[in-house]
Structure formats: C-alpha cells, structure tokens
Scaffold this motif. Structure first.
Motif, PDB file in Angstrom:
ATOM      1  N   VAL A 386      -1.712  17.610 -30.784  1.00 56.35           N
ATOM      2  CA  VAL A 386      -0.842  17.614 -30.267  1.00 56.35           C
ATOM      3  C   VAL A 386      -1.218  17.952 -28.750  1.00 56.35           C
ATOM      4  CG1 VAL A 386       0.352  18.273 -30.979  1.00 56.35           C
ATOM      5  CG2 VAL A 386      -0.755  19.655 -30.587  1.00 56.35           C
ATOM      6  N   CYS A 387      -3.036  17.709 -28.451  1.00 54.23           N
ATOM      7  CA  CYS A 387      -3.521  17.875 -26.604  1.00 54.23           C
ATOM      8  C   CYS A 387      -3.284  16.664 -25.993  1.00 54.23           C
ATOM      9  CB  CYS A 387      -5.022  18.700 -27.437  1.00 54.23           C
ATOM     10  SG  CYS A 387      -5.674  18.156 -25.853  1.00 54.23           S
ATOM     11  N   PRO A 388      -2.657  17.280 -24.881  1.00 55.75           N
ATOM     12  CA  PRO A 388      -2.108  15.787 -24.322  1.00 55.75           C
ATOM     13  C   PRO A 388      -3.528  15.141 -23.477  1.00 55.75           C
ATOM     14  CG  PRO A 388      -1.254  17.830 -22.821  1.00 55.75           C
ATOM     15  CD  PRO A 388      -1.860  18.327 -25.049  1.00 55.75           C
ATOM     16  N   ALA A 389      -4.061  16.098 -23.541  1.00 57.50           N
ATOM     17  CA  ALA A 389      -5.195  15.805 -22.449  1.00 57.50           C
ATOM     18  C   ALA A 389      -6.535  14.791 -24.414  1.00 57.50           C
ATOM     19  CB  ALA A 389      -5.933  16.954 -22.218  1.00 57.50           C
ATOM     20  N   GLN A 390      -5.934  15.138 -24.591  1.00 62.30           N
ATOM     21  CA  GLN A 390      -7.310  14.232 -25.619  1.00 62.30           C
ATOM     22  C   GLN A 390      -8.248  15.430 -26.059  1.00 62.30           C
ATOM     23  OE1 GLN A 390      -7.021  10.287 -26.238  1.00 62.30           O
ATOM     24  NE2 GLN A 390      -5.360   9.741 -25.005  1.00 62.30           N
ATOM     25  N   LEU A 391      -8.184  16.200 -25.649  1.00 61.80           N
ATOM     26  CA  LEU A 391      -9.419  16.845 -25.773  1.00 61.80           C
ATOM     27  C   LEU A 391      -9.717  17.337 -27.324  1.00 61.80           C
ATOM     28  CD1 LEU A 391      -9.254  19.201 -22.623  1.00 61.80           C
ATOM     29  CD2 LEU A 391     -10.242  17.298 -22.766  1.00 61.80           C
ATOM     30  N   LEU A 392     -10.801  18.485 -27.375  1.00 54.30           N
ATOM     31  CA  LEU A 392     -11.261  18.791 -29.198  1.00 54.30           C
ATOM     32  C   LEU A 392     -11.184  20.382 -29.120  1.00 54.30           C
ATOM     33  CD1 LEU A 392     -14.056  17.117 -29.838  1.00 54.30           C
ATOM     34  CD2 LEU A 392     -11.421  15.958 -30.854  1.00 54.30           C
ATOM     35  N   PRO A 393      -9.423  21.070 -29.043  1.00 58.08           N
ATOM     36  CA  PRO A 393      -9.208  22.057 -29.132  1.00 58.08           C
ATOM     37  C   PRO A 393     -10.253  23.045 -29.743  1.00 58.08           C
ATOM     38  CG  PRO A 393      -7.717  21.063 -29.135  1.00 58.08           C
ATOM     39  CD  PRO A 393      -8.507  20.144 -29.305  1.00 58.08           C
ATOM     40  N   GLN A 394     -10.397  23.267 -30.785  1.00 56.73           N
ATOM     41  CA  GLN A 394     -11.278  24.080 -31.935  1.00 56.73           C
ATOM     42  C   GLN A 394     -12.537  24.225 -31.249  1.00 56.73           C
ATOM     43  OE1 GLN A 394     -10.751  22.354 -36.130  1.00 56.73           O
ATOM     44  NE2 GLN A 394     -12.346  23.580 -36.876  1.00 56.73           N
ATOM     45  N   GLU A 395     -13.068  22.924 -31.263  1.00 56.07           N
ATOM     46  CA  GLU A 395     -14.608  23.126 -30.688  1.00 56.07           C
ATOM     47  C   GLU A 395     -14.851  23.634 -29.293  1.00 56.07           C
ATOM     48  OE1 GLU A 395     -16.971  19.369 -30.754  1.00 56.07           O
ATOM     49  OE2 GLU A 395     -16.292  18.635 -32.690  1.00 56.07           O
ATOM     50  N   LEU A 396     -13.898  23.109 -28.404  1.00 55.67           N
ATOM     51  CA  LEU A 396     -13.227  24.346 -27.307  1.00 55.67           C
ATOM     52  C   LEU A 396     -13.740  25.758 -27.540  1.00 55.67           C
ATOM     53  CD1 LEU A 396     -11.084  22.130 -25.262  1.00 55.67           C
ATOM     54  CD2 LEU A 396     -13.857  22.290 -24.651  1.00 55.67           C
ATOM     55  N   GLN A 397     -12.691  25.982 -28.891  1.00 56.61           N
ATOM     56  CA  GLN A 397     -12.830  27.321 -28.252  1.00 56.61           C
ATOM     57  C   GLN A 397     -13.851  27.724 -29.774  1.00 56.61           C
ATOM     58  OE1 GLN A 397     -12.372  29.016 -32.554  1.00 56.61           O
ATOM     59  NE2 GLN A 397     -11.689  30.929 -31.681  1.00 56.61           N
ATOM     60  N   TRP A 398     -14.927  27.308 -30.398  1.00 51.87           N
ATOM     61  CA  TRP A 398     -16.391  27.936 -30.769  1.00 51.87           C
ATOM     62  C   TRP A 398     -17.128  27.413 -29.661  1.00 51.87           C
ATOM     63  CZ3 TRP A 398     -16.022  23.636 -35.636  1.00 51.87           C
ATOM     64  CH2 TRP A 398     -14.886  24.101 -36.135  1.00 51.87           C
ATOM     65  N   SER A 399     -17.062  27.148 -28.850  1.00 52.54           N
ATOM     66  CA  SER A 399     -18.039  27.540 -27.685  1.00 52.54           C
ATOM     67  C   SER A 399     -17.468  28.342 -26.582  1.00 52.54           C
ATOM     68  CB  SER A 399     -18.404  26.034 -27.062  1.00 52.54           C
ATOM     69  OG  SER A 399     -18.536  24.604 -27.945  1.00 52.54           O
ATOM     70  N   ALA A 400     -16.507  28.349 -26.083  1.00 52.02           N
ATOM     71  CA  ALA A 400     -16.107  29.681 -25.332  1.00 52.02           C
ATOM     72  C   ALA A 400     -16.743  31.027 -26.201  1.00 52.02           C
ATOM     73  CB  ALA A 400     -14.287  29.171 -25.315  1.00 52.02           C
ATOM     74  N   LYS A 401     -16.490  31.555 -27.187  1.00 49.86           N
ATOM     75  CA  LYS A 401     -16.448  31.899 -27.743  1.00 49.86           C
ATOM     76  C   LYS A 401     -17.934  32.613 -28.009  1.00 49.86           C
ATOM     77  CE  LYS A 401     -14.277  33.418 -31.810  1.00 49.86           C
ATOM     78  NZ  LYS A 401     -13.954  33.569 -33.363  1.00 49.86           N
ATOM     79  N   ALA A 402     -18.528  31.261 -28.287  1.00 50.25           N
ATOM     80  CA  ALA A 402     -20.150  31.865 -27.874  1.00 50.25           C
ATOM     81  C   ALA A 402     -21.159  31.491 -26.837  1.00 50.25           C
ATOM     82  CB  ALA A 402     -20.895  30.360 -29.063  1.00 50.25           C
ATOM     83  N   LYS A 403     -20.267  30.909 -25.890  1.00 49.65           N
ATOM     84  CA  LYS A 403     -20.062  31.253 -24.119  1.00 49.65           C
ATOM     85  C   LYS A 403     -21.302  30.239 -24.456  1.00 49.65           C
ATOM     86  CE  LYS A 403     -19.517  36.136 -23.474  1.00 49.65           C
ATOM     87  NZ  LYS A 403     -18.469  35.700 -22.786  1.00 49.65           N
ATOM     88  N   ASP A 404     -20.550  29.124 -24.650  1.00 45.78           N
ATOM     89  CA  ASP A 404     -22.058  27.727 -24.567  1.00 45.78           C
ATOM     90  C   ASP A 404     -21.106  27.138 -23.521  1.00 45.78           C
ATOM     91  OD1 ASP A 404     -24.049  25.562 -24.869  1.00 45.78           O
ATOM     92  OD2 ASP A 404     -23.287  25.609 -27.020  1.00 45.78           O
ATOM     93  N   HIS A 405     -22.167  27.580 -22.312  1.00 43.69           N
ATOM     94  CA  HIS A 405     -21.193  26.599 -20.976  1.00 43.69           C
ATOM     95  C   HIS A 405     -21.543  25.475 -21.103  1.00 43.69           C
ATOM     96  CE1 HIS A 405     -21.440  31.413 -18.919  1.00 43.69           C
ATOM     97  NE2 HIS A 405     -20.370  30.649 -19.829  1.00 43.69           N
ATOM     98  N   GLN A 406     -22.510  24.734 -21.153  1.00 43.34           N
ATOM     99  CA  GLN A 406     -23.330  23.724 -21.183  1.00 43.34           C
ATOM    100  C   GLN A 406     -22.091  23.017 -22.546  1.00 43.34           C
ATOM    101  OE1 GLN A 406     -27.495  23.117 -21.911  1.00 43.34           O
ATOM    102  NE2 GLN A 406     -27.626  20.741 -21.291  1.00 43.34           N
ATOM    103  N   GLN A 407     -21.698  23.000 -23.552  1.00 46.51           N
ATOM    104  CA  GLN A 407     -21.009  22.457 -24.453  1.00 46.51           C
ATOM    105  C   GLN A 407     -19.425  22.343 -23.272  1.00 46.51           C
ATOM    106  OE1 GLN A 407     -21.956  20.899 -26.217  1.00 46.51           O
ATOM    107  NE2 GLN A 407     -20.106  20.439 -27.837  1.00 46.51           N
ATOM    108  N   LEU A 408     -19.528  23.301 -23.230  1.00 43.09           N
ATOM    109  CA  LEU A 408     -17.762  23.305 -22.962  1.00 43.09           C
ATOM    110  C   LEU A 408     -17.617  22.816 -21.493  1.00 43.09           C
ATOM    111  CD1 LEU A 408     -17.427  27.398 -22.445  1.00 43.09           C
ATOM    112  CD2 LEU A 408     -15.952  25.513 -23.894  1.00 43.09           C
TER     113      LEU A 408
END
Length: 771
Positions: A386-408
C-alpha cells in the motif's frame, strides 16, 4: 504535453502505486458552513510556523500591537514573518509547547487582545494585473504566506522559480478522512481562490493550470467548473477517490503521468504545486493587503456536540476551539492535530493553531481502536503493497529501531510522505510512521552536527593559516627593522654612535649579569636540593641519618690517613734498625758509632713527631674545609646541626689518632734506646778484651762477617717491604687523586652548564633590547 491535456479532457488519468480506502467520515462537517469565532482571552504565537528559520522579533513585552502588524522579520530567504491576529498587548515572550509531534517547547509570543480588533493601515490593490513580478512576490513574502497543505514551505520561494513551468497544479484533493476545510473554502470563497490562481499564473507563467479534486466533493467540483469555464488555461480534473491521492508526487503522477525522482523537486520536471487555501491567502494578501493571520480549520470528531469548520485566528489555543464546538471529555480521550492518518496527538489543549493546522480531531472512544498494542511484525508485506512511494516500510522500521542512519538513507526514508497507509493496514498495530519521524529527526540532527563540525574545522584551519601568516609577517618586520638599525648604526653619524654606545652598554650589562650568574650558580646548586620537611620528627630523623653517614665517612678518611703513617713508621724503624746494626757490627771499635746512633735516634724521634703533626694538620684542614663549604652553601638548620656533630666526632678521631702516633713514637724510641745500649755494652767489652786475646779478635771478625751478611739480607728484605708498602700507599693516593679529579670535572661541568645558561639568557636579553 498535448497528449497529457488530451487525456485530461477525456478524463483518462494515471494511477499511482498502493493506496488505501479508509472510511471518509466527511459527512460530519461537510454540510456545515464556516463559522467565525469570537476572540479568545489569549493568543500564543510561535515565532516559527513554517519550514526554514524563525524571524527576529520586532515587538517586546508590554508593546501594543495592531491587527496585521508584523511581529517578526528576517532577510533570510527561508524565513517569513508572523503577524498579530488582532490588536492587543504583548504580555510575554517565552518558550511554550508547539504544534509538533515532538511536543517540544519553542519561543512563543503571548498576546492579550484588547477587543477592539483595530487594523494596521492597509493598501488595497484594485488591479493586481498591473503589479510587476517582483512586487507580487514581495507582497506574498511580506504577508508571511507558507504552504497551508501541511508542508509549510515558504510560498514566495516556490513561486520564484527560474525553470520553465508547464503545469501549475492546484491541490484540492483533500484526501484524508474527516477533513472538509478545503471543500467548504472552495464552495464559499471560490472567486477569491481563482484570483489567487491567476496571480500565481501571472508570476510563474505556466502553460496550463490543473486543479485536482476528488470525486467525493460534487458541490465543490461544480463551483470550480462554473468559476473557471471562461479560462481556457485552467482545467478542473476530477480524479477517483483514493488515499493518498492528495500527496504532491501522487497527484502529479495521476494528472501528468510523471514520476518525480528521489531527491528531486517537481520544478525540475516543469511542475509547481500549490494548495487551494494557499491560493486564497495569496489573493487576500495581494488584493486586500491582509497577511496570513487566519485559516479554515475543521474541528471534528464524535467527541464534539457541534463539529464544524471555523475561521481560526493563528495563535488560538486548541482548548478554545474545542469549547466553541462543545467538547465532551472522556476517559480515553485524545486530541489529534491533523487528520487520523497523518495527524499527531497533542500533549495538552494549550497548543496553538498555526499556519498548517487544517484539522483538530476529537474522536470518541468508539472511534479509537481497542487493539492498539504493538506486537512483533509477522512479515505479511501489506505495508509494502500500500506504500504510495514504493518503499519498504518493514525494513525502514528495522533500521529506524537500530538507528542505522546510513541504511535509512539508502532505503530512501525521506521519500516517505508519512501518509500512514502502512500503519493503517498493519495487522501487528506497529506505529510505523512514528518510527520514520524519529529516524528523520535523528538524521537531520546528525547532519546539523556534521555541518557545525565542518564549519568549525574550516574556522580552525583558517585561524591556523592566519597565525602562520602573522608570524611570518612579524619575523619579516623584525628582520627589516634589524637591518635598518644595523645600517643606521653603521652610518657613522652622532645618533648612530649613541646607539652603538647604548648597545655596548647593554652588552656590558649582559656580561656582568652572566658573571653574576656564574658566581651564584654553585650556591644555587647547593641550596636547591635542600628542603625542610614540614614534620619536625621527620626533620630530626633525617638529620640523625645524615650525621651518622657523615661520621662514618670521617672515620673512614681518618683511618685511611693514619694507616699510611703507621706503615711509614715501621719502614723508618726497619731502616734505622738495619743501619744501626750494620754500624754496630762494622764499626765496633769506633767511638763514632755512638754518635751516629744518637743522631739516628734523634732523627727517628723527630720524623715520628713531624709525621704525627702532619696527620693532625691534614685532619684539621679537612674539617676546616667542610665547615667552610657548609657556610658557603647556606645549609639548612638540620645540616648545620649534622655538621657540628660531625666536627666533634672528627676532633675526637683526630685526638685518638694523635695519641696513637705519640704512643707508637715512644715505643719506637724505647726499642731503639735498648738496642743502642746493648750495642754500646758489646763494644766496650770487646775493647777491654782486645789486648788480651788476639785469637778472640779473629773469631769476632768471622762473626762480624756473618752478622754483616745477615744485616744485608735483613736490610734487603726491609727495603723490599718498604717498597711494597710505598707502592700500596701510592695506589691508594692515586685512587684518592682520581676521585678528586672526577669531582673537579663534575664541578667544572656544572660551571660550564651554568655559563651556557647565563650566555643564552644574555643573548635573549640582547635580542630583546635590540628589538
């Protein structure tokens, strides 16, 4: 472009990826007109209500301001002013909670209205078509207008583009549930909105203007079509209802089929987008000279008895809006600023309305889901669908929780429009948008720190270069000055001679100071190591230890001095004894042997006495030198006491040595006297018997020869022993001399160091005086 217009005329639009169809809930307020509210008791005006920087304050506490008067100003392009929503008095300027998901506090101006609602002087424009491009942009900037669709980007910056624009898109989709502010604004103030569109058209000069609106607003669609039917460059585009079709990139893709690349602006594709509320504010500012001090806000939700759209003055507390709509507090009540999809819960109702506040939602307990507890992700993939920007919300959430700014950043986090579609369909009730907002804030903060660090590095390097440049300039200046002084001194004039005399006097002072330093250097070396302990008991213990050590050294030196003398005395004794025996045997008949023995005895006694006096003199001289060195070195009281004790012990040792020497001399004299007497008796007896027995003389002559050989042997042995003893004494003396030489070398070395230090100081002083 023609193909795009043909498709639009045929109502054939493109589609974007994803999207959802949540319950609209627009029926609550869509049929209620916009209401004008009375003035609240107090306004809270944040100094920054847009993307960019806050302006500088123009008002102070206690000032009286008029309605429409600017309260801030700035020359920065990303700063637009804030105006007074009514006339009144500035009561405070302090930090207060702002309308932001972080609930942080920022500087705010508190205004108490006087109830008169007195306007500042305005200049009404009767024909905006005669205004220049620059004048129109300046009026928009002075009015403090920024994007009112949610982003808050300064409008005059977006309108002042140098790119060739093909399409000016007006966003009237209003796709989020519950919100009807733009719908009612279009229906009630469509002519003013069209004026704003024409003003933007005059500034940007696009080829076509496209108004995108969802098909769930039939009344607004009809109003727009009637207002623009005579304008060929405007197209009213009715698009299917789908969330989030009102997103900038999504609406551009629906109307033109163009996809805006990540990190790019729509202007790079020849497109500029503005909101309908922004167009209304532009027309109000240019034509009526009314700055942005109000906006239409939807106050809705089943927690209100009278939900409606209102004209909310900027700075109005949310509590006041809720009171006007008869708010009913409940146990699990929460107030949301914005719609249910992109809004955020407020920490309190004392948060003010700002330029981007299009909705205040007060839902009931029934409207809030009970199953709101976050659980682990089940990897269903619905969020990506359903993401209108064609992103990967699941992976974004993992990286955000891990504070992996480069991956974000690699996953294009900033392409997320925070529409909330992913969180809406998540079966695990994960608040994905909250994670994305936190990640964006952390990345922005990190970049700001990097920018500050880079600026600090640049300043440091610039300072370093400046210091080096200044140092070289000073050295060059000093060199030129020295050359000028040297040339002047060598010119032979009276002034030069005076300067030469001054230099000579300075050199003389330096030499005198050097000599004084050389004289004071040994004393300094002696006194520097001395330090008085703070504890008297420790000082006494140190003094006793030093006294004992010095006494041992004195005793050892005394023994070393006396032992060679003891060794020398036996040598003399052996020598005298051998000589006397030889004299007594060889010259038995000669009376002169008695005289020789007496002389030898006297000489031996005298020699022993002189040697003893010499030892005592050496000891006393050593003690005197030690006392002199102690006086010159300015010893501490503890060392002075030790020196006195050592002196007494040294005197006692010297007295003992003197007594031993005298005793030894007496014993040697007594033995020598006994030997002389024995020799004399033997000689007398031989003289009396000689005439009577000549045979006995022959026998005695033989005995004399034997004794003479024995005496020679004894003399040789004594001589060898004396020689050996002399060598040992010489070796000991050479060791003492070598120690003295080493001490002398160390003293000379210290003296040379002191002279070098004094010389360096003199050169430094001379260089300072020359400069």
């Amino acid at each position: 472009m023609d193909s795009i217009i043909n498709r639009i005329d045929k109502k054939q639009f493109w589609k974007f990826h994803g999207g959802i169809h949540p319950p609209e809930q627009k029926f609550i307020t869509e049929n209620k007109p916009i209401r004008t509210l009375p003035l609240p008791k107090e306004f809270i005006l944040p100094l920054q209500q847009h993307i960019g920087q806050a302006g500088e304050l123009l008002a102070a506490v206690g000032d009286t301001v008029l309605k429409g008067q600017p309260l801030t100003a700035s020359a920065h392009p990303m700063a637009v002013p804030v105006h007074a929503p009514t006339s009144g008095t500035v009561t405070a300027i302090k930090d207060s909670t702002i309308a932001h998901p972080s609930a942080l506090k920022e500087p705010c101006l508190f205004l108490a209205p006087d109830g008169n609602d007195t306007w500042v002087k305005r200049n009404i424009c009767t024909d905006y078509t005669k205004q220049s491009h620059t004048d129109l942009l300046q009026k928009i900037a002075d009015a403090g207008i920024s994007g009112m669709g949610g982003a808050g980007f300064p409008t005059y910056v977006k309108a002042n583009t140098s790119a060739k624009i093909e399409f000016l898109i007006i966003n009237a989709a209003e796709c989020e549930p519950y919100i009807t502010a733009d719908d009612l604004l279009i229906r009630e103030h469509c002519p003013t909105i069209v004026d704003g569109i024409n003003i933007l058209h005059q500034i940007i000069k696009p080829e076509y203007v496209l108004i995108g609106i969802e098909d769930n607003k039939p009344a607004a669609i009809k109003t727009l079509q009637n207002a623009t039917k005579d304008l060929d460059h405007i197209r009213v585009c009715v698009i299917p209802t789908k969330y989030p079709s009102g997103g900038e990139k999504q609406l551009i893709q629906i109307l033109t089929g163009k996809e805006i690349p990540s990190g790019s602006l729509p202007s790079s594709q020849g497109i500029v987008m503005q909101n309908t509320a922004t167009c209304f504010a532009i027309a109000d500012a240019v034509i009526n000279d009314i700055p942005l001090i109000r906006r239409v806000t939807t106050v809705t939700g089943l927690g209100l008895n009278k939900p409606q759209n209102v004209w909310a003055l900027l700075g109005t507390p949310v509590n006041f809006l809720l009171e006007q709509c008869e708010y009913q507090p409940q146990d699990k009540q929460r107030i949301i600023m914005g719609g249910p999809m992109m809004g955020f819960a407020l920490p309190s109702g004392n948060v003010p309305v700002v330029k981007i506040t299009n909705c205040v939602l007060a839902p009931s307990e029934k409207e809030i889901s009970d199953e709101s507890t976050e659980v682990e992700c089940i990897r269903c993939g619905q969020c990506a669908d359903v993401c209108p920007a064609q992103l990967l919300p699941q992976e974004l959430q993992w990286s955000a929780k891990a504070k992996d700014h480069q991956q974000l950043e690699t996953l294009n986090l900033f392409d997320c429009i925070e529409c909330g579609a992913c969180a809406y369909v998540c079966p695990s009730h994960i608040p994905l948008v909250h994670y994305y907002r936190i990640g964006k804030a952390e990345i922005r903060e990190h970049k700001q720190l990097e920018i500050k660090a880079d600026k600090a590095k640049i300043r440091f390097e610039a300072r370093k270069l400046r210091l080096e440049r200044d140092k070289k300039a000073r050295e060059e200046k000093q060199r030129k000055a020295a050359e000028a002084r040297k040339a002047k001194m060598n010119s032979g004039t009276a002034e030069a001679n005076n300067e030469m005399s001054a230099v000579a006097a300075a050199l003389a002072r330096v030499k005198a100071k050097k000599a004084q330093t050389s004289d004071a250097a040994p004393q300094k070396e002696t006194t520097e190591p001395v330090a008085k302990p703070k504890n008297p008991q420790i000082a006494a213990a140190i003094a006793r230890a030093k006294a004992k050590k010095l006494a041992n050294q004195v005793t050892d030196n005394t023994e070393k001095t006396v032992e060679p003398n003891k060794a020398a005395e036996p040598e003399t004794e052996l020598k005298l004894d051998t000589d006397n025996k030889a004299t007594a045997v060889n010259n038995a008949d000669d009376k002169k042997s008695k005289v020789a023995a007496a002389i030898a005895k006297a000489k031996a006694k005298k020699l022993a006495k002189e040697q003893s006096d010499k030892n005592i003199g050496v000891q006393e001289e050593t003690q005197a030198n030690e006392k002199s060195e102690a006086a010159k070195g300015n010893l501490s009281e503890a060392e002075a006491e030790v020196s006195d004790a050592d002196s007494k012990k040294a005197k006692i040792a010297a007295t003992i040595a003197k007594a031993k020497a005298k005793k030894l001399a007496k014993e040697q004299a007594k033995e020598q006297a006994d030997k002389d007497a024995s020799a004399q008796d033997t000689s007398t007896q031989d003289n009396d018997q000689a005439p009577e027995n000549e045979k006995a003389e022959i026998s005695e002559a033989e005995v004399s020869d034997a004794d003479s050989r024995k005496a020679k042997i004894a003399a040789t042995i004594a001589k060898a022993k004396a020689k050996k003893l002399a060598k040992e004494q010489e070796a000991k003396s050479s060791d003492n001399n070598q120690s003295e030489v080493e001490d002398t070398k160390a003293a000379e070395k210290k003296k040379r160091i002191a002279e070098a230090v004094a010389k360096a100081k003199a050169k430094k002083q001379q260089r300072i005086e020359l400069n």
